[in-house]
Design an enzyme around this catalytic site. Sequence first.
Site, PDB file in Angstrom:
ATOM      1  N   ARG A 238       0.999  -1.121   0.035  1.00 37.21           N
ATOM      2  CA  ARG A 238       0.109   0.100  -0.015  1.00 37.21           C
ATOM      3  C   ARG A 238       1.074   1.255   0.106  1.00 37.21           C
ATOM      4  NH1 ARG A 238      -3.427  -2.633  -1.521  1.00 37.21           N
ATOM      5  NH2 ARG A 238      -5.551  -3.199  -0.842  1.00 37.21           N
ATOM      6  N   GLU A 267      -3.970   7.747  -5.419  1.00 37.64           N
ATOM      7  CA  GLU A 267      -3.915   6.877  -6.932  1.00 37.64           C
ATOM      8  C   GLU A 267      -5.152   7.421  -7.742  1.00 37.64           C
ATOM      9  OE1 GLU A 267      -1.602   2.898  -5.346  1.00 37.64           O
ATOM     10  OE2 GLU A 267      -3.705   2.916  -5.752  1.00 37.64           O
ATOM     11  N   HIS A 286       0.201   0.422 -10.080  1.00 36.51           N
ATOM     12  CA  HIS A 286      -0.583  -0.649  -9.063  1.00 36.51           C
ATOM     13  C   HIS A 286      -1.191  -1.765 -10.054  1.00 36.51           C
ATOM     14  CE1 HIS A 286      -3.164  -0.675  -5.576  1.00 36.51           C
ATOM     15  NE2 HIS A 286      -2.977  -1.670  -5.907  1.00 36.51           N
TER      16      HIS A 286
END
Length: 319
Positions: A238, A267, A286
């Site tokens: 994370r 994000e 990601h």
Amino acid sequence: MKIVLLDGYDLNQDLNWETLKSLGDFEVYSRTSVDNDTEILQRIDDAEVVITHKTPLDESVISRASQLKYIGIMGTGYDVVDIDSANNHNIIVTNVPTYATDAVAQFTFSLLLEITGQVGLHNQLVHDGKWSSVDDFTFWDKPLFELKSKTLGLIGYGRIAQKVAELANAFSMKVIFYNHRPSVAPQKWVNQVSLDELFQKADIISLHVVQTPETINLINKTTISKMKDGVILINTARGKLISENDIAEALNNEKVYALATDVVQKEPIEKDNPLLKAKNCFITPHIAWAPLETRERLLRITVDNLNAYLSGEAQNVIS
């Protein structure tokens, strides 16, 4: 029974929702604003089942969703849902804890191998004509490192970290780990240590913990100061585990040799994120979780979770 999926775009570019459609009155939205409680509530107002990937469901939403009985998180991390609020409102919350173990471990090593082998850089230089212009049979523009005998420190020792440990052992690395509770390492070549000892001994540190109030900004100016000079950091967990300003400073002054991260605090990444201008910083969008095989598995287990709930035997429940 109405089922609402709030953010299907990232998952269904090459999948379909037929298995979910078979379970009830199914409605899917490609995207839902993460900052607009009014929009979220409008979409889930009469739904008994809500499935979310990254759309947050906090107290203000959960307390006003009068029909809501079940939240299915399409992912492993559960920081997108206020679990305490869900429990207080007798709402079952499930996640998918194991769907991407192999993919994320593989990607963790992809990041590490990119730092140590510089494949992308040298491929580009060859295509740009640099190899054609040198006098020797070889050249390199950045240092290359052998992983053998380097110490890998894993923060967290769940399934993904254990898989990363196996890969590290195959590269003849030394492996140590820190876990917030005592764990018995199943292999003799893995040793559990304190967090401070891990910071002091590790040549490479890889993060594999969930985001909690205790782990936010775990990597900060103070903890970085305890690390070896020239340490490599990998983050496939994370973004909020790392203070981005502090790590950018450490990269720029070369306390940290390199950071490779698949996640950032906000994000999609913002244009003024300090990591974008930091030295030796590798950033991917990601995607460690995203191979087709893992997304197919994610959908299948999400459906299995919902079926188990409907049969009265809920599985993968977060409490």
